[in-house]
Design a protein around this motif. Structure first.
Motif: not given
Length: 598
Positions: A24-40
């Motif tokens: 959790i403390e290792n923020f030097r990476q890419a994180f998803p903040i918005i994801e598609p639902d299963p139906g895209h």
């Protein structure tokens, strides 16, 4: 069975929490903040990436890169962050898109902007136009990036196409709409700084700024072409960007694109490296904290704002390519419906139900033929055709109701006119069966001819009852009134024949008529028996011939003719004494001769 000691269990738990805390403390990476639902088709939040933003207490700015899939957005962001492909955002070399939804680099870049410490997040977005997705999904991504970002980098390969301008215009309109739904329609939308980034291998000819200015310039339309008007409307919708747009060109870093992640700067094109550094400077110079309603947002406020916008985007209906086809077909549908209505309006109400049905079938056929000639798309056209049939039926029902109303008004007016006519015939000064029958026939024929529409059958029954009742009443009173008239007429003619005209034959005829009328009713006890006598029928025929004929209506001209007859009699009495002997009866002349001889 193996038994763990308490110390072993405790050590395992400590190591687990330690590893979780580290991740959790290792923020030097890419994180998803918005994801598609299963139906895209819709979007949802990812808490993992939101934690990276919520922890920021200083004002936030976001730099988002948007553009077609496989156009190098993730590689560009890594270059702006001075990260390798293995450290930063994932770069895909396959045909499918690598990034799904919207990702954020967890470690913001700290900048001092106008004396304010600002945390700048870099956002990577899923490329649009990839297969297996709806256009609505791409539009939501684009619109959300437009609302979230302080700087929006529109990454385009080689050149600017009309479709790129249309997509940007559409995204800005969506951003304005859903921003207004969240913050209120009276709150001004503050757009991001727009950076047109054109990646191309050739640098000759026009500069990218000239290219952008020319692409956004209004197209001359001297002939008033509707398609050109639409192109200019798209450009006008981008006026909200104002002076916020900047153009920048960036050459390809190397011909071997699949090897870029393994190359150092000295292996890349030198012009590219130089332009990349200039791009970093340009981006840094236009970054400003994200402002909403005049207030900069920290991490938690930014996440709360993002949640509100995303909820509005997911709830709201967004036009898509398919819906644009439906809009096109809807325009055709409205024109065809107007064609149907105009043809039906020419029919003229009221009319018979058969005529209205024939007009409906002909107009409906013409409207459907016009739609078949102009519609677009088989699937969408089928829906629009079904809707056109439904709309035509609705309009037809309105015409049916209007026809019934107009028919009722017309037949009611004709009925009242006939009723008044029958009332007038009941009170004729000189009763005439011929005149009543003529009025009766004229009224009946005019009603049959002029009363049309669905109300005719109902009013025909009312007319038959009314006319039958009027005729029965007239016949009942006719003989009685005629008897009284003939009695009075016989006495008047006795006086006229004896004292005014002094024509004995008139007096004798009048007396005969009077005696017949009076003695017959006395002899047979009732006056009704008189009406079956052949003599009475002869009298009635004579009366009818005198009172009413196509040439003379004595009921109408009785008073004028009476006045004329009175004037003639007075004239004869006053100025015709010299000629009286010629007109006097022999009886009266003999009496005068005897007096003279004596």
């Amino acid at each position: 069975m193996r038994i763990f000691s308490p110390v072993a269990v405790l050590s395992i738990l400590l190591s687990f929490f330690a590893s979780g805390s580290h991740s959790i403390e290792n923020f030097r990476q890419a994180f998803p903040i918005i994801e598609p639902d299963p139906g895209h088709t819709k979007l949802r939040l990812s808490r993992e990436g939101l934690e990276a933003i919520e922890r920021i207490t200083t004002p936030i700015a976001a730099v988002a890169v948007i553009g077609p899939y496989r156009s190098g957005k993730s590689f560009l962001l890594n270059q702006l962050l001075s990260l390798s492909c293995y450290e930063g955002f994932g770069v895909g070399h396959m045909r499918d898109t690598k990034t799904k939804g919207i990702w954020v680099w967890g470690a913001p870049v700290e900048l001092d902007i106008d004396g304010v410490k600002t945390s700048v997040f870099y956002l990577d977005t899923e490329g649009f136009e990839s297969i297996g997705k709806s256009n609505v999904y791409d539009d939501r991504i684009f619109a959300l990036a437009t609302v979230m970002s302080s700087v929006l980098i529109y990454n385009l390969p080689e050149t600017i196409r009309e479709a790129d301008i249309s997509r940007l215009s559409f995204a800005v309109e969506l951003a304005e709409e859903f921003y207004g739904r969240v913050k209120g329609q009276d709150v001004a939308f503050e757009p991001a700084k727009l950076l047109w980034l054109i990646q191309r291998d050739f640098l000759q000819g026009k500069s990218v700024q000239e290219m952008v200015d020319e692409a956004l310039r209004r197209v001359p339309n001297a002939n008033g072409d509707k398609n050109i008007d639409q192109v200019n409307q798209i450009r006008e919708s981008l006026a909200i960007m104002g002076d916020n747009s900047t153009a920048f060109s960036l050459p390809q870093p190397h011909l071997l694109r699949t090897k870029l992640c393994d190359m150092k700067d000295d292996e890349l094109d030198s012009i590219y490296v130089k332009k990349r550094e200039q791009l970093k400077t340009v981006v840094s110079s236009i970054i400003r904290p994200k402002i909403v309603q005049g207030k900069s947002l920290n991490g938690k406020e930014f996440v709360s704002f993002l949640e509100q916008i995303l909820e509005a985007l997911n709830k709201g209906e967004i036009p898509s390519t398919g819906s644009l086809v439906e809009v096109f077909n809807k325009g055709i549908l409205e024109r065809c419906l107007k064609l149907y209505s105009s043809r039906m309006s020419n029919l003229g109400l009221p009319t018979s139900e058969e005529s209205l049905q024939r007009a409906h079938e002909g107009s409906s056929k013409a409207a459907m033929e016009a739609f078949d000639e102009q519609h677009f798309g088989r699937h969408h056209a089928k829906k629009s055709a079904e809707q056109l049939v439904e709309e035509i039926e609705k309009v037809y029902k309105n015409f049916v109701l209007a026809n019934e109303l107009q028919s009722s008004k017309l037949c009611e007016a004709l009925y009242i006119r006939c009723e008044e006519k029958m009332d007038q015939l009941q009170v004729l000064r000189l009763p005439s069966m011929a005149k009543f029958n003529a009025g009766f026939l004229q009224c009946n024929q005019s009603f049959e001819r002029e009363c049309v529409g669905p109300s005719k059958s109902n009013y025909e029954m009312r007319m038959m009852k009314m006319l039958g009742k009027s005729k029965s009443l007239f016949i009942k009173e006719y003989n009685h009134r005629l008897f009284n008239w003939l009695v009075a007429f016989s006495l008047v003619m006795v006086v006229v024949g004896r004292f005014i005209i002094k024509f004995i034959l008139i007096e004798i005829g009048a007396w005969i008529l009077f005696i017949f009328l009076e003695t017959y009713t006395r002899m047979f006890w009732t006056s009704e028996s008189l009406y079956y006598n052949p003599v009475w029928h002869a009298i009635v025929r004579t009366w009818e011939a005198v009172v009413y004929s196509p040439v003379l209506d004595l009921d109408r001209w009785a008073i004028p003719l009476g006045v004329i007859a009175t004037i003639l009699v007075l004239y004869w009495r006053c100025y015709g004494k010299r000629k009286r002997s010629r007109w006097a009866l022999p009886l009266y002349n003999n009496q005068k001769d005897q007096r003279r001889s004596e």
